[in-house]
Design a protein around this motif. Structure first.
Motif, mmCIF file in Angstrom:
data_model
loop_
_atom_site.group_PDB
_atom_site.id
_atom_site.type_symbol
_atom_site.label_atom_id
_atom_site.label_comp_id
_atom_site.label_asym_id
_atom_site.label_seq_id
_atom_site.Cartn_x
_atom_site.Cartn_y
_atom_site.Cartn_z
ATOM 1 N N SER A 143 -4.918 89.585 13.075
ATOM 2 C CA SER A 143 -4.848 88.121 13.106
ATOM 3 C C SER A 143 -6.251 87.538 13.028
ATOM 4 O O SER A 143 -7.187 88.039 13.662
ATOM 5 C CB SER A 143 -4.157 87.633 14.381
ATOM 6 N N THR A 252 6.872 87.185 15.190
ATOM 7 C CA THR A 252 5.829 87.984 14.558
ATOM 8 C C THR A 252 6.154 88.133 13.078
ATOM 9 O O THR A 252 7.203 87.684 12.610
ATOM 10 C CB THR A 252 5.675 89.359 15.240
ATOM 11 N N SER A 253 5.232 88.732 12.347
ATOM 12 C CA SER A 253 5.401 88.861 10.913
ATOM 13 C C SER A 253 4.685 90.104 10.429
ATOM 14 O O SER A 253 4.054 90.832 11.209
ATOM 15 C CB SER A 253 4.852 87.607 10.205
ATOM 16 N N SER A 310 10.192 94.366 13.752
ATOM 17 C CA SER A 310 8.815 94.835 13.792
ATOM 18 C C SER A 310 8.897 96.348 13.733
ATOM 19 O O SER A 310 9.515 96.984 14.587
ATOM 20 C CB SER A 310 8.141 94.362 15.084
ATOM 21 N N ASP A 314 3.649 97.640 10.908
ATOM 22 C CA ASP A 314 3.376 96.339 11.523
ATOM 23 C C ASP A 314 2.436 96.429 12.725
ATOM 24 O O ASP A 314 2.227 95.434 13.424
ATOM 25 C CB ASP A 314 4.678 95.664 11.953
ATOM 26 N N SER A 317 -0.071 93.569 14.356
ATOM 27 C CA SER A 317 0.391 92.223 14.019
ATOM 28 C C SER A 317 0.395 91.318 15.247
ATOM 29 O O SER A 317 0.706 91.758 16.355
ATOM 30 C CB SER A 317 1.797 92.296 13.427
ATOM 31 N N PRO A 318 0.066 90.029 15.078
ATOM 32 C CA PRO A 318 0.119 89.101 16.214
ATOM 33 C C PRO A 318 1.543 88.697 16.549
ATOM 34 O O PRO A 318 2.355 88.447 15.657
ATOM 35 C CB PRO A 318 -0.680 87.896 15.710
ATOM 36 N N VAL A 319 1.838 88.628 17.834
ATOM 37 C CA VAL A 319 3.112 88.091 18.315
ATOM 38 C C VAL A 319 2.786 86.745 18.947
ATOM 39 O O VAL A 319 1.939 86.652 19.832
ATOM 40 C CB VAL A 319 3.775 89.041 19.321
ATOM 41 N N GLN A 329 -1.514 83.234 20.260
ATOM 42 C CA GLN A 329 -1.148 84.646 20.221
ATOM 43 C C GLN A 329 -0.913 85.182 21.625
ATOM 44 O O GLN A 329 -1.807 85.186 22.465
ATOM 45 C CB GLN A 329 -2.230 85.472 19.522
ATOM 46 N N VAL A 333 1.187 93.794 18.414
ATOM 47 C CA VAL A 333 2.155 94.881 18.277
ATOM 48 C C VAL A 333 1.435 96.198 18.533
ATOM 49 O O VAL A 333 0.466 96.536 17.850
ATOM 50 C CB VAL A 333 2.800 94.873 16.879
#
Length: 364
Positions: A143, A252-253, A310, A314, A317-319, A329, A333
């Motif tokens: 991120s 998340t993404s 997720s 991943d 990755s930011p959650v 944030q 992950v």
């Protein structure tokens, strides 16, 4: 979105009033959450065009049906805002955590082209490959937290047999250099994807890869970023942030595996999860010894009937969690076992626990 367009959106959604509840304005005034239509202070400022879009956005305190609710104080712009970081090295809350897709209503459920603009796709080189002739492999995510730094997990900073070399920013469809989408009759095209070399890797000193604890790292990029609708930073959870609680929805993404039955995503995923208590999380992991859940972790489970998960690819990755249309944030992950979140909760590195370390390691 321009201010006028945003105001049109709000006024078209003013349909009713509701009982006022207490709240705090973006300037930390004690006030009431009321319909924008009944907040004369903000309405007068809008009519005179003397208030900022960000102030209005941060004044939002919810919706009553289609009615936009605002925290209605006595001020109409930011006053005496204190910087959240020493030396101003990280963006303050006046512009971090906003995504253009939140500026308007949309009917599609898929990820929009301007969603998650803080997401970084991390490229690696195999250590066994030739130094000048190699294939980039995208194994992790991170991120954007400043104009020079990407936050990620420590296991993404030094994976066995690989070296992180590049952060790719502003991506949507991984097969395209520039993406165009059609929504409500309007074509929107992103800026070309930008890539930055990773010039420095900073791993938390007490990271334990066997127990997956203190799983956090920073990448310093070789050039200063400039922000737009497709590349911008996520907020960090500094004091004054409205923190997520057990039962809240976190998002998340990434471009990792969609789920255990499908391969990697081509278009940025949108993964909806629910925050659970660490106590419940520990109970579900009590029969295994590798993953530790403590006060420096947050646990999430994916929502039922959710297509995306997720999953593999991943990590880092930011959650994130949204309050007044501004995202911060919550976690990174970090760990999980079995079925891409179908069997056990995902265990996140809790970003709030590492703010001092982040501050100490950010440089101009």
């Amino acid at each position: 979105m321009h201010l006028n367009a945003f105001l049109i959106f709000i006024f078209y959604n003013i349909l009713s009033k509701t009982r006022a509840e207490s709240c705090e304005t973006p300037n930390d005034e004690s006030a009431e959450c009321v319909s924008l239509h009944s907040c004369s202070v903000l309405l007068d400022a809008i009519n005179k065009n003397i208030t900022s879009l960000n102030f209005i956005r941060q004044s939002l305190c919810g919706f009553n049906g289609a009615d936009a609710m605002v925290c209605c104080g006595s001020l109409t712009n930011f006053k005496n805002r204190k910087p959240t970081m020493k030396k101003g090295l990280l963006p303050d809350r006046r512009y971090c955590g906003y995504q253009h897709s939140d500026d308007f209503l949309h009917k599609v459920n898929s990820t929009l082209i301007t969603e998650f603009p803080w997401l970084a796709r991390i490229a690696f080189k195999r250590d066994s490959d030739n130094e000048t002739n190699y294939t980039k492999e995208y194994l992790c995510l991170g991120s954007i937290i400043s104009k020079r730094y990407v936050l990620t997990s420590a296991d993404c900073a030094n994976p066995p047999g690989f070296t992180p070399i590049e952060a790719q920013l502003g991506d949507y469809h991984i097969g395209n250099e520039t993406d165009c989408v059609l929504e409500t009759g309007i074509v929107e095209c992103s800026e070309p994807v930008r890539s930055y070399k990773i010039e420095k890797v900073i791993i938390y000193p007490n990271y334990n890869p066997e127990r997956i604890t203190n799983n956090i790292a920073l990448f310093r990029l070789n050039k200063t970023l400039f922000f737009d609708d497709y590349i911008r930073p996520i907020c960090l959870p500094f004091p004054g942030t409205k923190f997520a609680e057990v039962g809240d929805i976190l998002t998340t993404s990434g471009w990792g595996f969609i789920n255990t039955a499908l391969g990697p995503a081509v278009v940025k995923k949108k993964v909806l999860t629910e925050m659970i208590s660490n106590e419940d999380c520990k109970k579900q992991y009590k029969h295994q010894t590798q993953i530790i859940v403590d006060e420096k972790n947050v646990c999430i489970i994916k929502l039922k009937n959710t297509t995306h998960s997720s999953c593999i690819g991943d990590s880092g990755s930011p959650v994130i969690f949204s309050h007044r249309l501004q995202w911060h944030q919550v976690g990174i992950v970090s760990a999980g076992i079995g079925g891409c979140g179908d069997t056990y909760p995902d265990v996140l590195t809790k970003v709030e626990s590492y703010l001092e370390w982040i501050k100490e390691n950010i440089e101009p």
